[in-house]
Design a protein around this motif. Sequence first.
Motif, PDB file in Angstrom:
ATOM      1  N   ALA A 137       0.838  -1.205   0.000  1.00 24.50           N
ATOM      2  CA  ALA A 137       0.000   0.000   0.000  1.00 24.50           C
ATOM      3  C   ALA A 137       0.869   1.250   0.000  1.00 24.50           C
ATOM      4  O   ALA A 137       1.985   1.243   0.526  1.00 24.50           O
ATOM      5  CB  ALA A 137      -0.889  -0.016   1.238  1.00 24.50           C
ATOM      6  N   GLY A 138       0.347   2.320  -0.585  1.00 21.85           N
ATOM      7  CA  GLY A 138       1.017   3.610  -0.467  1.00 21.85           C
ATOM      8  C   GLY A 138       0.801   4.149   0.944  1.00 21.85           C
ATOM      9  O   GLY A 138       0.216   3.489   1.797  1.00 21.85           O
ATOM     10  N   PHE A 139       1.288   5.344   1.198  1.00 19.95           N
ATOM     11  CA  PHE A 139       1.066   5.922   2.528  1.00 19.95           C
ATOM     12  C   PHE A 139       1.013   7.437   2.411  1.00 19.95           C
ATOM     13  O   PHE A 139       1.384   8.025   1.395  1.00 19.95           O
ATOM     14  CB  PHE A 139       2.159   5.481   3.519  1.00 19.95           C
ATOM     15  N   ASN A 140       0.505   8.039   3.476  1.00 24.93           N
ATOM     16  CA  ASN A 140       0.425   9.494   3.494  1.00 24.93           C
ATOM     17  C   ASN A 140       1.595  10.050   4.282  1.00 24.93           C
ATOM     18  O   ASN A 140       1.686   9.836   5.488  1.00 24.93           O
ATOM     19  CB  ASN A 140      -0.908   9.924   4.116  1.00 24.93           C
ATOM     20  N   ASP A 141       2.486  10.702   3.592  1.00 25.98           N
ATOM     21  CA  ASP A 141       3.604  11.334   4.285  1.00 25.98           C
ATOM     22  C   ASP A 141       3.100  12.659   4.862  1.00 25.98           C
ATOM     23  O   ASP A 141       2.447  13.435   4.170  1.00 25.98           O
ATOM     24  CB  ASP A 141       4.729  11.590   3.273  1.00 25.98           C
ATOM     25  N   ARG A 142       3.372  12.905   6.129  1.00 23.22           N
ATOM     26  CA  ARG A 142       2.829  14.105   6.780  1.00 23.22           C
ATOM     27  C   ARG A 142       3.343  15.381   6.127  1.00 23.22           C
ATOM     28  O   ARG A 142       2.745  16.440   6.288  1.00 23.22           O
ATOM     29  CB  ARG A 142       3.189  14.106   8.267  1.00 23.22           C
ATOM     30  N   PHE A 143       4.450  15.271   5.404  1.00 22.93           N
ATOM     31  CA  PHE A 143       5.022  16.452   4.769  1.00 22.93           C
ATOM     32  C   PHE A 143       4.802  16.430   3.259  1.00 22.93           C
ATOM     33  O   PHE A 143       4.271  17.360   2.676  1.00 22.93           O
ATOM     34  CB  PHE A 143       6.512  16.504   5.118  1.00 22.93           C
ATOM     35  N   PHE A 144       5.174  15.329   2.624  1.00 22.36           N
ATOM     36  CA  PHE A 144       5.107  15.247   1.167  1.00 22.36           C
ATOM     37  C   PHE A 144       3.747  14.793   0.649  1.00 22.36           C
ATOM     38  O   PHE A 144       3.536  14.751  -0.554  1.00 22.36           O
ATOM     39  CB  PHE A 144       6.192  14.299   0.639  1.00 22.36           C
ATOM     40  N   GLY A 145       2.833  14.393   1.546  1.00 21.21           N
ATOM     41  CA  GLY A 145       1.504  13.967   1.117  1.00 21.21           C
ATOM     42  C   GLY A 145       1.500  12.534   0.602  1.00 21.21           C
ATOM     43  O   GLY A 145       2.387  11.739   0.944  1.00 21.21           O
ATOM     44  N   GLY A 146       0.533  12.207  -0.261  1.00 23.98           N
ATOM     45  CA  GLY A 146       0.318  10.822  -0.701  1.00 23.98           C
ATOM     46  C   GLY A 146       1.513  10.239  -1.444  1.00 23.98           C
ATOM     47  O   GLY A 146       2.055  10.879  -2.351  1.00 23.98           O
TER      48      GLY A 146
END
Length: 289
Positions: free
Chosen positions: A148-157
């Motif tokens: 799965a992908g993930f949501n980076d708190r800084f760079f986003g999806g």
Amino acid sequence: MNDSPADTDSNAYRGRFAPSPTGPLHAGSLVAALASFLDARHHHGQWHLRIDDIDPPRAVAGSIDAITEALVAHGLVWDGPILYQSHSSSNYDHALDRLISSGWLFRCLCTRATLDANGCCGQHCQNQDISLATPHSLRVKVAPERLAGFNDRFFGGQAAPAETALKDFIVKRRDGLYAYQLAAAIDDAKPHFTHIVRGADLLESTHRQRWLQQLLGLEQPAYAHVAVLLDPAGKKLSKQNGAPPLDKHQPEQNLRQCLQHLAQPAPPSSARRVPEMLDHATEHWSMRR
Ligand code: GLU
């Protein structure tokens, strides 16, 4: 900031800075240290220091002292005792056992010459019968449909890498050392840490580490990656390409430069010394691109 309330539960926040003892801190590593420190302190969380000392051939004598002295000189004082990955071998062995018994690992004979263009096994080692006595590395298989992908708190999806780009990767090296991906996946998972803040050069590694966490049933921390400092030639500043050690005698100037790189407000003239600069930066911390 892209924080969901669950991401920033201040009581639960445990962050870390995790240098390898391969030399003194340089400006690039100070950026990662400062970003992880400010994010933790902004959320009233804990901030720990973990020494990633699982690669003795690359260790440089005296670097742990040099790193800790530089952190203290810059006001970046960690909570609790220093943690050492070299003390966690039994956790790594246990994880490898689990991965072997669930069928996810295979022995690989590949050398640089036989890897594919993505650094994955290039000669179908998983279909070969490789004896324990033959020097080999251990690789973990990746099931692309489950990655799965993930949501980076800084760079986003962050989308999962393409199927061909991440077919497998090393978890134990041919020389018997644990791979960084394995150790980091285990030691960064909850409850050890809840928030990982580090350089964007490790974004690719995060996919690998999250895959291992998924296979091992570990709870994943929130990830945020910050832009790395580049040298004049556009390469990441690193000990390997000769970044000079930080000058511990000018911490204010070093912090000012890092804050600027992290797109944080410049400390006001009333915040000239390290503690005041960090207080101001903690209060105003926000992740921006
Ligand atoms: N110890 C590694 C390094 O210094 C990993 C850092 C991390 O995962 O934050 O590059």
